[in-house]
Design a protein around this motif. Structure first.
Motif, PDB file in Angstrom:
ATOM      1  N   VAL C 132       0.726  35.242  33.754  1.00 24.79           N
ATOM      2  CA  VAL C 132      -0.641  35.698  33.526  1.00 24.79           C
ATOM      3  C   VAL C 132      -0.880  36.876  34.471  1.00 24.79           C
ATOM      4  CG1 VAL C 132      -3.082  35.080  33.537  1.00 24.79           C
ATOM      5  CG2 VAL C 132      -1.370  33.337  33.001  1.00 24.79           C
ATOM      6  N   GLN C 133      -1.249  38.010  33.914  1.00 25.47           N
ATOM      7  CA  GLN C 133      -1.463  39.185  34.760  1.00 25.47           C
ATOM      8  C   GLN C 133      -2.883  39.152  35.310  1.00 25.47           C
ATOM      9  OE1 GLN C 133       0.452  42.945  33.631  1.00 25.47           O
ATOM     10  NE2 GLN C 133       0.999  41.910  31.740  1.00 25.47           N
ATOM     11  N   ALA C 134      -3.075  38.256  36.250  1.00 24.00           N
ATOM     12  CA  ALA C 134      -4.369  38.092  36.920  1.00 24.00           C
ATOM     13  C   ALA C 134      -4.088  37.384  38.248  1.00 24.00           C
ATOM     14  CB  ALA C 134      -5.310  37.265  36.063  1.00 24.00           C
ATOM     15  N   PRO C 135      -4.930  37.593  39.255  1.00 24.69           N
ATOM     16  CA  PRO C 135      -4.697  36.932  40.544  1.00 24.69           C
ATOM     17  C   PRO C 135      -4.855  35.416  40.431  1.00 24.69           C
ATOM     18  CG  PRO C 135      -6.368  38.676  40.728  1.00 24.69           C
ATOM     19  CD  PRO C 135      -6.104  38.468  39.276  1.00 24.69           C
ATOM     20  N   LEU C 136      -4.097  34.702  41.239  1.00 24.66           N
ATOM     21  CA  LEU C 136      -4.118  33.236  41.197  1.00 24.66           C
ATOM     22  C   LEU C 136      -5.528  32.694  41.417  1.00 24.66           C
ATOM     23  CD1 LEU C 136      -2.617  30.533  41.083  1.00 24.66           C
ATOM     24  CD2 LEU C 136      -2.127  30.769  43.514  1.00 24.66           C
ATOM     25  N   ALA C 137      -6.270  33.285  42.353  1.00 22.82           N
ATOM     26  CA  ALA C 137      -7.600  32.745  42.674  1.00 22.82           C
ATOM     27  C   ALA C 137      -8.502  32.781  41.438  1.00 22.82           C
ATOM     28  CB  ALA C 137      -8.221  33.540  43.810  1.00 22.82           C
ATOM     29  N   PRO C 165       1.121  39.415  44.599  1.00 19.86           N
ATOM     30  CA  PRO C 165      -0.328  39.538  44.484  1.00 19.86           C
ATOM     31  C   PRO C 165      -0.731  40.098  43.122  1.00 19.86           C
ATOM     32  CG  PRO C 165       0.422  40.409  46.585  1.00 19.86           C
ATOM     33  CD  PRO C 165       1.648  40.100  45.791  1.00 19.86           C
ATOM     34  N   GLY C 166      -1.672  39.437  42.461  1.00 18.90           N
ATOM     35  CA  GLY C 166      -2.163  39.934  41.189  1.00 18.90           C
ATOM     36  C   GLY C 166      -1.456  39.352  39.973  1.00 18.90           C
ATOM     37  N   LEU C 167      -0.363  38.634  40.200  1.00 22.56           N
ATOM     38  CA  LEU C 167       0.345  37.990  39.086  1.00 22.56           C
ATOM     39  C   LEU C 167       0.395  36.486  39.319  1.00 22.56           C
ATOM     40  CD1 LEU C 167       3.498  40.244  38.458  1.00 22.56           C
ATOM     41  CD2 LEU C 167       1.278  40.363  37.331  1.00 22.56           C
ATOM     42  N   THR C 168       0.181  35.732  38.248  1.00 20.59           N
ATOM     43  CA  THR C 168       0.211  34.274  38.345  1.00 20.59           C
ATOM     44  C   THR C 168       1.220  33.719  37.356  1.00 20.59           C
ATOM     45  OG1 THR C 168      -2.126  34.225  38.947  1.00 20.59           O
ATOM     46  CG2 THR C 168      -1.197  32.179  38.092  1.00 20.59           C
ATOM     47  N   MET C 169       1.995  32.752  37.799  1.00 17.62           N
ATOM     48  CA  MET C 169       2.806  31.983  36.865  1.00 17.62           C
ATOM     49  C   MET C 169       2.109  30.644  36.668  1.00 17.62           C
ATOM     50  SD  MET C 169       5.433  33.570  35.631  1.00 17.62           S
ATOM     51  CE  MET C 169       6.743  32.502  35.093  1.00 17.62           C
ATOM     52  N   ARG C 191      -3.524  32.263  28.548  1.00 19.71           N
ATOM     53  CA  ARG C 191      -3.118  33.547  29.136  1.00 19.71           C
ATOM     54  C   ARG C 191      -3.924  34.701  28.550  1.00 19.71           C
ATOM     55  NH1 ARG C 191       2.200  35.431  26.963  1.00 19.71           N
ATOM     56  NH2 ARG C 191       0.875  35.472  25.107  1.00 19.71           N
ATOM     57  N   ASP C 192      -4.002  34.745  27.220  1.00 14.99           N
ATOM     58  CA  ASP C 192      -4.697  35.864  26.581  1.00 14.99           C
ATOM     59  C   ASP C 192      -6.156  35.910  27.035  1.00 14.99           C
ATOM     60  OD1 ASP C 192      -2.324  36.356  25.383  1.00 14.99           O
ATOM     61  OD2 ASP C 192      -2.864  35.532  23.426  1.00 14.99           O
ATOM     62  N   HIS C 193      -6.763  34.716  27.131  1.00 17.80           N
ATOM     63  CA  HIS C 193      -8.148  34.615  27.563  1.00 17.80           C
ATOM     64  C   HIS C 193      -8.306  35.105  29.020  1.00 17.80           C
ATOM     65  CE1 HIS C 193     -12.110  32.869  28.084  1.00 17.80           C
ATOM     66  NE2 HIS C 193     -11.672  32.179  29.125  1.00 17.80           N
ATOM     67  N   LEU C 194      -7.413  34.639  29.879  1.00 14.18           N
ATOM     68  CA  LEU C 194      -7.501  35.005  31.306  1.00 14.18           C
ATOM     69  C   LEU C 194      -7.262  36.494  31.521  1.00 14.18           C
ATOM     70  CD1 LEU C 194      -5.566  32.006  32.859  1.00 14.18           C
ATOM     71  CD2 LEU C 194      -7.977  32.525  33.194  1.00 14.18           C
ATOM     72  N   GLU C 199      -9.410  41.853  32.834  1.00 11.04           N
ATOM     73  CA  GLU C 199      -9.588  43.286  32.578  1.00 11.04           C
ATOM     74  C   GLU C 199     -11.044  43.702  32.716  1.00 11.04           C
ATOM     75  OE1 GLU C 199      -7.775  44.548  28.940  1.00 11.04           O
ATOM     76  OE2 GLU C 199      -5.770  44.152  29.740  1.00 11.04           O
ATOM     77  N   LYS C 200     -11.930  42.711  32.499  1.00  6.71           N
ATOM     78  CA  LYS C 200     -13.359  43.025  32.593  1.00  6.71           C
ATOM     79  C   LYS C 200     -13.836  43.145  34.036  1.00  6.71           C
ATOM     80  CE  LYS C 200     -14.846  40.857  28.322  1.00  6.71           C
ATOM     81  NZ  LYS C 200     -15.248  39.528  27.885  1.00  6.71           N
ATOM     82  N   VAL C 201     -13.074  42.491  34.955  1.00  4.62           N
ATOM     83  CA  VAL C 201     -13.477  42.526  36.360  1.00  4.62           C
ATOM     84  C   VAL C 201     -13.192  43.921  36.907  1.00  4.62           C
ATOM     85  CG1 VAL C 201     -13.075  41.534  38.635  1.00  4.62           C
ATOM     86  CG2 VAL C 201     -12.905  40.100  36.607  1.00  4.62           C
TER      87      VAL C 201
END
Lengths: 75, 186, 203
Positions: C132-137, C165-169, C191-194, C199-201
């Protein structure tokens, strides 16, 4: 087996000394004498022949900032 | 029969790899134009272009096992795999020919890898070991250079477990061959 | 604070293979011997620093791709091909971390004293490890996961780690074998949702 090696070049003495000690510990090589300056590294090393060779080879590559231009056995 | 080949081109590699896996003797001639056009197969007095068409033509040669044909009712994925290979090939040429090093993996590479990973991952849960079904086929041969050479784009493979699994099982196929950038299997 | 990090699904490290993993940028080699035991080591050969995850498993040892130094299950060096006669001293060893396989997931701790009580003790079957291309937090918040550790969401065990940083498995395991496909589909939707949310942040 015992060897005494000398490396010449351009050294960061602290970095090289730390590196040599860590490598010696890893390879079960005993350093019984060592002197390091900005242009010279000398060590008396005790251990298995193959391991002494590995120790010397890793010192030839050395840590970052250390450049070896010459190497010889002094005993 | 002869392949107009550029050794470092990923699409040409797909054809050489396919010939080797299928046990086809394929003489090659080095042709720098293939870096742009991709592989060209000289056959029956004519020229065949496009890695998927060339590989399909090879599967129809008399010496090639029927195993390389799709099973009855199996979905054909050659076009999808060929389009993915074209994308990778384009991105890889851009990266290798760039005057300055680029920072990080481009988003388009992530998108491509995600699409491949999704497909391989679903296949595995459905007990479908290869893209082409129970036996590797043209689509798998087209896919391998993409995932193996993704290393040239510095894609971290720890993020793609199904792709890693595919690379491992592909390298174990009899007749597997490498190219620069694709390490040997151990 | 939890000491255990889920780094991969067990099925993604098959017998007699090695695989790379990263935890906050720290490179870790996972490998499994023929006996089925999973190991997690620093991904660096003590000889020349080559990544051990590029290596291969032979005779219960992990062999470095570079010069073939072989390390046994206890991480000590067993064999140096260039010096076949040498009795390799026990001082030469890879750096091992703790690894446990629970609920279809390989958990690794950098802390030797980590308690196994923190790990799930139910059976589960790995369904999908998904990038997931988003931070874990932000993934944890969006999925209502606890700040640390893992969570059962109905029949699905959800765990996550940050390779960089910035990528989550995101690792998802199913309570039943039959449900794995459904859960893998759920992983993709999630994943698609996250990623759309991320991207909106504003950066």
């Amino acid at each position: 087996m015992v060897r005494e090696i000398r490396l010449t070049g351009h050294f960061d003495p602290e970095a090289l000394q730390g590196f040599a000690m860590a490598r010696a510990e890893l390879l079960a090589v005993e350093i019984t004498k060592m002197s390091v300056s900005q242009s010279r590294f000398e060590a008396r090393i005790v251990g298995e022949e193959a391991l002494l060779g590995m120790f010397e080879m890793s010192c030839l590559l050395g840590p970052a900032g250390c450049i070896v231009t010459g190497a010889e056995d002094i005993a | 029969m002869r392949l107009r080949d550029w050794a470092l081109d990923d699409r040409c590699y797909a054809v050489r790899l396919g010939a080797s896996l299928m046990g086809v003797h394929l003489p090659t001639i080095t042709d720098a134009a293939a870096l742009e056009t991709g592989p060209v197969l000289e056959i029956d007095g004519g020229c065949l272009r496009g890695p998927a068409d060339i590989l399909q033509r090879l599967t129809s040669l008399p010496e090639v096992s029927r195993d390389w044909h799709l099973g009855i009712g199996e979905e054909r994925r050659d076009a999808w795999a060929e389009s993915a290979l074209e994308q990778l090939s384009h991105l890889r040429r851009a990266a290798l020919l760039a005057a300055l090093p680029t920072d990080g993996v481009p988003p388009s590479v992530f998108r491509l890898m995600t699409e491949i990973e999704d497909r391989l991952s679903d296949d595995r849960l459905c007990d479908r070991p290869w893209l082409s079904g129970r036996h590797p086929g043209v689509a798998d041969i087209l896919l391998f250079p993409i995932v193996a050479l993704s290393q040239d784009l510095e894609v971290p493979l720890d993020l793609y477990p199904a792709i890693r699994n595919f690379i491992r099982q592909f390298k174990a196929l009899p007749g597997f061959m490498t190219m620069p950038g694709v390490p040997e299997c151990h | 604070m939890t000491d255990w990090f889920p780094l991969a699904l067990g099925m993604d490290v098959p017998s007699e293979t090695a695989a790379p993993a990263r935890l906050y940028g720290k490179e870790i080699a996972l490998w499994r011997g023929a006996d089925g035991q999973v190991h997690a080591w620093e991904d660096r050969c003590p000889h020349r620093g080559m990544r051990l995850s590029f290596g291969f498993v032979r005779n219960g040892n992990l062999a470095c791709l570079y010069h073939g130094w072989q390390f046994g299950a206890d991480a000590t060096c067993r064999h140096i091909p260039a010096h076949p006669e040498l009795r390799v001293p026990g001082t030469i060893h890879a750096h091992a971390y703790r690894a446990e396989e629970r609920a279809g997931i390989i958990w690794v701790s950098l802390n030797e004293d980590a308690s196994l009580d923190e790990l799930p003790d139910e059976d589960a079957f790995g369904a999908r490890s998904i990038l997931v291309q988003a931070p874990l937090a932000s993934v944890r918040v969006a999925l209502a996961l606890p700040e640390e550790g893992w969570k059962w969401q109905e029949d699905c065990l959800v765990a996550a780690h940050e390779p960089e940083p910035g990528l989550t498995m995101l690792h998802m395991a199913s309570a039943t074998l039959a449900n794995r496909l459904d859960i893998a589909a759920r992983a993709k939707t999630t994943r698609d949702h996250l990623e759309a949310l991320n991207e909106k942040v504003p950066a």
